[in-house]
Design an enzyme around this catalytic site. Structure first.
Site, PDB file in Angstrom:
ATOM      1  N   ALA A 158      37.687  36.104  32.788  1.00 53.09           N
ATOM      2  CA  ALA A 158      37.699  36.922  34.012  1.00 53.09           C
ATOM      3  C   ALA A 158      38.073  38.118  33.661  1.00 53.09           C
ATOM      4  CB  ALA A 158      38.536  36.179  34.878  1.00 53.09           C
ATOM      5  N   CYS A 159      38.977  38.851  34.292  1.00 49.55           N
ATOM      6  CA  CYS A 159      39.410  40.165  34.039  1.00 49.55           C
ATOM      7  C   CYS A 159      40.163  40.403  32.802  1.00 49.55           C
ATOM      8  CB  CYS A 159      40.243  40.786  35.223  1.00 49.55           C
ATOM      9  SG  CYS A 159      39.255  40.741  36.828  1.00 49.55           S
ATOM     10  N   SER A 160      40.598  39.467  31.992  1.00 49.39           N
ATOM     11  CA  SER A 160      41.154  39.597  30.739  1.00 49.39           C
ATOM     12  C   SER A 160      40.165  39.482  29.638  1.00 49.39           C
ATOM     13  CB  SER A 160      42.289  38.355  30.572  1.00 49.39           C
ATOM     14  OG  SER A 160      43.357  38.764  31.535  1.00 49.39           O
ATOM     15  N   SER A 336      36.910  43.024  33.546  1.00 51.42           N
ATOM     16  CA  SER A 336      37.624  43.086  32.251  1.00 51.42           C
ATOM     17  C   SER A 336      37.385  44.620  31.683  1.00 51.42           C
ATOM     18  CB  SER A 336      36.772  42.251  31.304  1.00 51.42           C
ATOM     19  OG  SER A 336      35.437  42.705  31.382  1.00 51.42           O
TER      20      SER A 336
END
Length: 376
Positions: A158-160, A336
């Site tokens: 995901a966003c990481s 990300s």
């Protein structure tokens, strides 16, 4: 003496879509949809069978997120109340996919800035939230388009995803299994966003970034030494995307709200801020770095309030725009890619010896930290 491979960031690249949607444009479109929906369902709403939709406002969006505009790959279709989703011509299997196309553009800029040719690169990691397909890997398509002879694979946290990709690339360097690795994050978030949801339709934007992670022995004179990285995941359903046929989507339910991005925003805020702030402080201590002395924080661009609190807990005071720069206002949440955009746009002014932090956090929950020091 045995040589120790030291990973560094040699360069970054950025692709920004030409089209942008302001909050004013987005609100006008959304409120028009609300009016049309409520009018078409007036009888059912009056009978209590359907819930009346509420309009949005520019003030609500900016207070909730700090976002003022966002870039998208297909503006007209997103603002069209009959569609409210991106639309572009379908490409054949023998054509470069749209996700690979923007990833290649970001990657080429990173290579050019580092003075690299494709044959210098050993691997491509496509680290992103919103993959276009399960397989073949987007990374391999990007690798092919760039003319890189090596290997590639996709990864999704995901966003990481980008910070997880940077640590993975750094580990390849440290182990001597690669000398140069491209971490590419093409984020076409507009395809997974519910543009009809008042609480989330304003959050995301489209973009692509690339980070070239290399062995210091081959890096350009000016680069960023990776001092240390740390990753953390804790399972939570508070941010979720159920998109895909494995969740029994049918032609009738494909693209409906339960198959798209959803989140419990207040819970995310309450739970993620202390987790990430403590993770940063603990990792800085482990690396013998004075967290309060960090020259700059390039934080995940998800929410202005979250970044303000995290930066304050790390630095010990309210962070200035110079200490914790923002791109959220004009890019929106780009998943990300957000912290990488901030680093790409706000790092060249730092002096040799300055230390900073690239940090991301998002669904999972997932969080990643990359501590860096300017060299050259």
């Amino acid at each position: 003496m045995e040589y120790t491979h030291c990973p560094v960031i040699s360069a970054t690249g950025l692709f920004t879509p030409a089209e942008s949607i302001s909050n004013e444009e987005l609100v006008e479109s959304f409120n028009r949809y609300v009016e049309e929906f409520n009018a078409a369902n007036a009888a059912a709403i009056a009978a209590g069978e359907v819930e009346e939709l509420q309009p949005s406002s520019v003030g609500f969006i900016e207070k909730a997120s700090g976002i003022k505009s966002r870039h998208v790959m297909a503006k007209a279709a997103v603002l069209d109340t009959a569609t409210m989703a991106p639309r572009w011509d379908e490409r054949g299997d023998d054509e470069l996919s749209i996700m690979a196309e923007i990833g290649v553009k970001a990657a080429r800029e990173a290579l050019e800035r580092a003075g690299r040719k494709p044959e210098d690169v050993d691997a491509v990691l496509c680290a992103a939230s919103n993959m276009q397909r399960p397989y073949p890997a987007m990374a391999i398509e990007i690798q092919q388009a760039l003319g890189i002879d090596g290997f590639g694979f996709d990864m999704n946290v995901a966003c990481s995803s980008a910070t997880f990709g940077i640590q993975t690339a750094a580990d390849y360097i440290r182990a001597g299994n690669a000398r140069s690795v491209l971490v590419v994050s093409p984020e076409i978030t507009s395809g997974h966003l519910n543009w009809r949801d008042r609480d989330s339709h304003f959050i995301f934007g489209d973009v692509a970034t690339a980070v070239l992670v290399e062995d210091s022995a081959m890096a350009p004179a000016e680069h960023w030494e990776i001092l240390g990285t740390r990753l953390k995941t804790v399972f939570s359903n508070n941010i979720r995307n159920n998109f895909g046929f494995l969740n029994r989507a049918t032609p009738e339910t494909e693209g409906t709200a339960d198959k798209l991005f959803v989140q419990e925003g207040r819970k995310v805020f309450k739970e993620v801020v202390p987790m990430v702030a403590q993770m940063i402080v603990d990792e800085a201590e482990r690396l013998d770095i004075d967290a309060q002395g960090l020259r700059r924080l390039w934080l995940h661009q998800a929410n202005a309030g979250m970044n303000r609190l995290i930066a304050q807990r790390v630095l010990g005071h309210e962070a200035s725009e110079d200490e914790s720069p923002t791109v959220l206002d004009t890019y929106g949440n780009t998943s990300s890619a957000g912290s990488i955009i901030a680093f790409h746009k706000h790092s060249e002014d730092l002096a040799a010896g300055d230390k900073g932090l690239i940090c991301s956090f998002g669904a999972g929950y997932s969080a990643g930290t990359v501590f860096v020091e300017k060299v050259g």
